[in-house]
Write an enzyme that holds these catalytic residues in place. Structure first.
Site, PDB file in Angstrom:
ATOM      1  N   SER A 124       0.958  -1.259   0.009  1.00 44.49           N
ATOM      2  CA  SER A 124      -0.074   0.004   0.053  1.00 44.49           C
ATOM      3  C   SER A 124       0.951   1.091  -0.117  1.00 44.49           C
ATOM      4  O   SER A 124       1.786   1.448  -1.032  1.00 44.49           O
ATOM      5  CB  SER A 124      -0.868   0.140   1.228  1.00 44.49           C
ATOM      6  OG  SER A 124      -1.877   0.853   0.884  1.00 44.49           O
ATOM      7  N   ASP A 154      -0.410  -4.096  -3.776  1.00 47.82           N
ATOM      8  CA  ASP A 154      -1.369  -3.395  -3.757  1.00 47.82           C
ATOM      9  C   ASP A 154      -1.072  -2.122  -3.393  1.00 47.82           C
ATOM     10  O   ASP A 154      -1.639  -1.259  -2.454  1.00 47.82           O
ATOM     11  CB  ASP A 154      -2.602  -3.945  -2.602  1.00 47.82           C
ATOM     12  CG  ASP A 154      -3.715  -4.195  -3.076  1.00 47.82           C
ATOM     13  OD1 ASP A 154      -3.956  -4.137  -4.626  1.00 47.82           O
ATOM     14  OD2 ASP A 154      -4.787  -4.216  -2.253  1.00 47.82           O
ATOM     15  N   HIS A 173      -7.969  -5.634   0.185  1.00 46.13           N
ATOM     16  CA  HIS A 173      -6.591  -4.679   0.531  1.00 46.13           C
ATOM     17  C   HIS A 173      -5.862  -5.259   1.698  1.00 46.13           C
ATOM     18  O   HIS A 173      -4.655  -5.423   2.042  1.00 46.13           O
ATOM     19  CB  HIS A 173      -6.827  -3.414   0.769  1.00 46.13           C
ATOM     20  CG  HIS A 173      -5.723  -2.474   0.747  1.00 46.13           C
ATOM     21  ND1 HIS A 173      -4.854  -2.473  -0.277  1.00 46.13           N
ATOM     22  CD2 HIS A 173      -5.236  -1.468   1.586  1.00 46.13           C
ATOM     23  CE1 HIS A 173      -3.789  -1.681  -0.183  1.00 46.13           C
ATOM     24  NE2 HIS A 173      -4.044  -0.930   1.035  1.00 46.13           N
TER      25      HIS A 173
END
Length: 443
Positions: free
Chosen positions: A287, A310, A365
């Site tokens: 992330s 991600d 996620h």
């Protein structure tokens, strides 16, 4: 963006918790056990973070060099000598991290500490604390960057897998105010030290040097009316610098130079001398950590490739894209990505530099951090910590694809190339590229 958006639904959990207290002793005996439905915690240890699948047992320790916010702080995972019955460290190192998660999720600290402690308080990392390092080989190196609102211990499944497969992994804890919580030290005044001297005689010895005082730094939320990009861009630049400093420190250790660990753990860092293959270094993150991968690759060519999980592209200034010359592997969840984010990832495409992307079907996620393993099915779905795909299958796909990519671009003499098809998305649970429509992405 690693924000635990699903945790907002803890408001629902709070109501159940409050109801359970108000109805104690009557026929509706709600409890957190009913909510957890098999969660790992102080009363149920059925759920656990999976250990590494490689041939090496894994050890871990913490290293802090420089006691200020400008110092370097990471959890080190490494192949260790076989050992039994030794200490496994707590997954959440102290209650201050529970408090940080509560602040990040904007929920009451007292309530959340009880919830988190019940659900996760007994969880252990599948590694041996301060175990002796397994010498006799040169290991490749990975520097790992956590997501927004996370900290150094929350990706232990990934880090332990890498260490079990023969990597030395430094999981950085960032001091850019993007962690839920982290700590550093300030020096006590002479007056403070003198006041403590009489009482210290009766206390057990501390790992913290007596002249230092621990200070906590918590997540900084956006201020009302504040523009987000300047903050996030400043943070990702600092994160990149912190990853570079972590690598510098590893190189110092590999050279046999003495390092002073502020935390004074029992691990002997001199045993790491000449143990790292410094031609085989990668950077990895999730992330916001995925954005840090790109920033780190731009800042330092010693990182030979990157694995971005991600990735949240928003914090990065696009002007750095042409300066990123190393291969990158984007591994995405099915539910997180959107057109604008994919469009920015596509701007890193190159006809000459390998840039690969796959998407894991049935994932969210939070399929990459450890939380996905530590909640039962119902609670995991409620909090959006689990997707439709079994989290162990999802993590195996992520790890195996990453290992295959690392072998290819670090020129490793391993057998990870057996998973080469995964790099191209060749598996029933993988999508080559993205599930986001390219038309939408181009817009």
């Amino acid at each position: 963006m690693f924000t635990y958006v699903g945790f907002i639904q803890l408001a629902v959990a709070k109501k159940i918790y409050d109801f359970s207290k108000s109805t104690a002793g009557v026929r509706h005996k709600w409890s957190w056990a009913a909510l957890a439905m098999g969660n790992s915690g102080s009363q149920n240890t059925g759920m656990r973070i999976p250990p590494g699948n490689g041939p090496h047992q894994v050890g871990c320790t913490d290293l802090m060099v420089g006691h200020t916010t400008q110092g370097t702080f990471f959890r080190l995972y490494y192949p260790c000598n076989p050992s039994e019955g030794l200490e496994r460290p707590d997954w959440i190192p102290s209650k201050e991290y529970f408090n940080g998660l509560a602040d990040f999720m904007k929920i009451n600290r007292t309530l959340s500490e009880r919830i988190f402690n019940y659900l996760f308080g007994a969880c252990k990392i599948p590694a041996v604390w301060n175990a002796s390092f397994k010498q006799g080989a040169k290991y490749p190196v990975v520097v790992f960057s956590h997501g927004l609102g996370a900290f150094r211990t929350l990706y232990s499944a990934i880090c332990c897998e890498l260490a079990s497969q023969g990597f030395i992994v430094a999981a950085v804890e960032h001091r850019d105010e993007s962690s839920s919580a982290t700590f550093y030290f300030t020096e006590k005044s002479e007056e403070e030290q003198q006041k403590e001297q009489p009482s210290c005689r009766s206390r057990p010895p501390s790992l913290i040097p007596p002249h230092l005082q621990q200070q906590w730094m918590y997540y900084r939320a956006l201020k009302p009316g504040e523009s987000e990009f300047p903050l996030r861009n400043r943070q990702v630049k600092q994160r990149g610098d912190e990853c570079v400093r972590a690598l510098d420190l590893l190189i110092e250790i590999n050279s046999g130079n003495n390092v002073e660990n502020v935390l004074r753990t029992q691990f002997d860092f001199t045993t790491l001398e000449n143990s790292m293959d410094l031609c085989k270094i990668a950077i990895m993150g999730h992330s916001f950590g995925g954005a840090t991968v790109i920033e780190g690759l731009c800042k330092d060519g010693r990182f030979k490739c990157g694995v971005a999980l991600d990735t949240w592209m928003f914090p990065i200034d696009e002007e750095i894209f042409p300066r990123v010359k190393q291969p990158i592997f984007f591994i995405n969840s099915e539910k997180f990505q959107w057109g604008g984010n994919i469009a920015r990832i596509r701007k890193l495409d190159s006809a000459y530099i390998p840039r690969k992307m796959i998407t894991i079907r049935g994932t969210v996620h939070q399929s990459f951090p450890d939380f996905t393993f530590l909640t039962g099915h119902w609670l995991g779905k409620l909090l959006k910590l689990k997707g439709d795909l079994d989290p162990y299958i999802a993590m195996d796909l992520c790890n195996r694809a990453s290992l295959a990519f690392l072998q290819r671009h670090l020129s490793l003499d391993r057998e990870f190339n057996q998973w080469d098809p995964l790099i191209d998305g060749k598996d029933e649970n993988l999508i080559p590229g993205t599930n986001v429509r390219e038309l939408q992405a181009s817009i």
